[in-house]
Design an enzyme around this catalytic site. Sequence first.
Site, PDB file in Angstrom:
ATOM      1  N   GLU A 107      36.789  40.333  45.989  1.00  0.00           N
ATOM      2  CA  GLU A 107      35.209  40.272  46.264  1.00  0.00           C
ATOM      3  C   GLU A 107      34.782  40.608  47.633  1.00  0.00           C
ATOM      4  O   GLU A 107      33.653  41.132  47.719  1.00  0.00           O
ATOM      5  CB  GLU A 107      34.914  38.870  45.739  1.00  0.00           C
ATOM      6  CG  GLU A 107      32.980  38.713  45.829  1.00  0.00           C
ATOM      7  CD  GLU A 107      32.715  39.204  44.443  1.00  0.00           C
ATOM      8  OE1 GLU A 107      31.466  39.811  44.572  1.00  0.00           O
ATOM      9  OE2 GLU A 107      33.384  39.255  43.500  1.00  0.00           O
ATOM     10  N   GLU A 108      35.408  40.281  48.500  1.00  0.00           N
ATOM     11  CA  GLU A 108      35.216  40.741  49.934  1.00  0.00           C
ATOM     12  C   GLU A 108      35.260  42.038  50.246  1.00  0.00           C
ATOM     13  O   GLU A 108      34.662  42.738  50.943  1.00  0.00           O
ATOM     14  CB  GLU A 108      36.244  40.025  50.887  1.00  0.00           C
ATOM     15  CG  GLU A 108      36.259  38.619  50.795  1.00  0.00           C
ATOM     16  CD  GLU A 108      37.430  37.936  49.995  1.00  0.00           C
ATOM     17  OE1 GLU A 108      37.936  37.055  50.436  1.00  0.00           O
ATOM     18  OE2 GLU A 108      37.183  38.384  48.872  1.00  0.00           O
TER      19      GLU A 108
ATOM     20  N   LYS B 132      34.191  44.375  47.824  1.00  0.00           N
ATOM     21  CA  LYS B 132      33.350  44.904  46.790  1.00  0.00           C
ATOM     22  C   LYS B 132      32.093  45.667  47.465  1.00  0.00           C
ATOM     23  O   LYS B 132      31.147  44.994  47.503  1.00  0.00           O
ATOM     24  CB  LYS B 132      32.900  43.854  46.002  1.00  0.00           C
ATOM     25  CG  LYS B 132      32.426  44.306  44.664  1.00  0.00           C
ATOM     26  CD  LYS B 132      31.980  43.173  43.674  1.00  0.00           C
ATOM     27  CE  LYS B 132      31.332  43.551  42.161  1.00  0.00           C
ATOM     28  NZ  LYS B 132      31.218  42.311  41.381  1.00  0.00           N
TER      29      LYS B 132
ATOM     30  N   LYS C 276      27.004  46.384  32.568  1.00  0.00           N
ATOM     31  CA  LYS C 276      26.806  46.277  34.100  1.00  0.00           C
ATOM     32  C   LYS C 276      27.826  46.678  34.893  1.00  0.00           C
ATOM     33  O   LYS C 276      28.889  46.369  34.661  1.00  0.00           O
ATOM     34  CB  LYS C 276      26.271  45.018  34.449  1.00  0.00           C
ATOM     35  CG  LYS C 276      24.720  44.647  33.983  1.00  0.00           C
ATOM     36  CD  LYS C 276      24.115  43.339  34.475  1.00  0.00           C
ATOM     37  CE  LYS C 276      24.909  42.058  34.342  1.00  0.00           C
ATOM     38  NZ  LYS C 276      24.293  41.008  34.765  1.00  0.00           N
TER      39      LYS C 276
ATOM     40  N   THR D  20      50.463  36.705  33.405  1.00  0.00           N
ATOM     41  CA  THR D  20      50.821  36.708  34.776  1.00  0.00           C
ATOM     42  C   THR D  20      49.910  36.341  35.864  1.00  0.00           C
ATOM     43  O   THR D  20      50.125  36.269  37.158  1.00  0.00           O
ATOM     44  CB  THR D  20      51.351  38.143  35.247  1.00  0.00           C
ATOM     45  OG1 THR D  20      50.310  39.100  34.953  1.00  0.00           O
ATOM     46  CG2 THR D  20      52.505  38.653  34.471  1.00  0.00           C
TER      47      THR D  20
END
Length: 451
Positions: A145-146, A148, A215, A245
């Site tokens: 996320e960091e 993105k 989206k 996993t």
Amino acid sequence: MPKISKQTDFQLVRIKNTWCRIKKVTFPLEKTINNILRTALSLFLIPNRTEIISGGEISWTIETPIYFCYKVVETCSLLDPSNQTLLYGHIRESEELEKALNNKEAQRRFIVIDKTVNELYGSIVRKYFDDNYVQYKILPLPTIEENKSIDMVLDILQEVQSFGLDRRTEPIIAIGGGTCLDIVGLAASLYRRRTPYIRVPTTLLSYVDASVGAKNGVNFLQCKNKLGSYVPPVATFLDRVFIQTIPRQHISNGLGEILKMALMKHKCLFDLLKTHGKFLLDTKFQSHNGLVDHGDAALKTTRIAIETMLEELAPNLWEDDLNRLVDFGHLISPELEMRALPSLMHGEAVNVDMAFMTYVSYVKGLLNDKEKSHIIQCMSSLELPVWHKECTWHLIKKALTERLKHSAGQMRMPLPTGLGTADIFNDISEETLERAYTLWTNECRPISMRP
């Protein structure tokens, strides 16, 4: 002198590779066109055009359908070289499939794979393409996320350009969690304006959420998914083997989005989660035949979650209708998630939002005390957070103010009205929200953090 207006409505039809206009008629369109132009047409290919002449000016209004068709395929052993789904499963027309299968030239694919997924499955992915004589380029990236951002999108596009692909017959493949799928989807929608791409989700969250809609996007200026587009993949291929996993917390994270659909529209799904939630966490959504107590709970849960999600998304892919039940848990969570990064995952932030909104429903009289308790207990049994220290009253007010800005001046707040039923509300007062916040904090804040 008053302006004199004249309006004429036309429909556009395609004849011998060119578009022609005919006056719009009220009786059956296909019969009219067949009689006048002796051609059969699909209604999907008939846009409308209106001309208005007024006071010497003319204006044109075009009403045109945009048609997308994409496949969601649940399969097993996707990376088994004998399984041709990853190479040809996106092709819908039998003639096109036959042509692809008989093509003597080597298939070519550009694959973006999450870095962690590459460590686990990279060698298997390479063997799959090697055994199928595919020319390929695999690009492993840390799609967290960091990271993105539009910068990562541009990095992907540079590699795509260097590889060189036929945007008609060589779809880009994204293998990873929701962040990876979002980033690659945006890159594909930008390259040559729209290049087909395939999603292969490897987390439970992306399996039931990001992979089945249209989206895609990236974060911008500390705002979640501020840049993006609505371009669905040509296909999504689902294989639960990847889920075995991922860490237990990631399973719980995905259960947050499944619970969203259960609370909004499917009581049987809610009952499945209540009854089998711990089992699904323990077995990581792998099917275990012969377990009488559970049956194939994993298959039932994912299929209902996907079907209910598609029911809500398919008629409204571009979010033209802003009243969306799938926005439950997504009013406060974008602000909360960006504030709490990286400690809070997406599904966890969504669940904190849903827990608070459950109390809003209770205070408003939409849920009784027993229903409220069932919901919070179910969340806890799924090992999801029901409160977070960063979800302050100030943050909630800020998030809901942003919601008003981007929802045409109305709150459009999805709220449960029972277990598996919901509605959209615009009349939730600040007093109700504040009472709900106080009660929620008093009941859900960990005992160790209470004054």
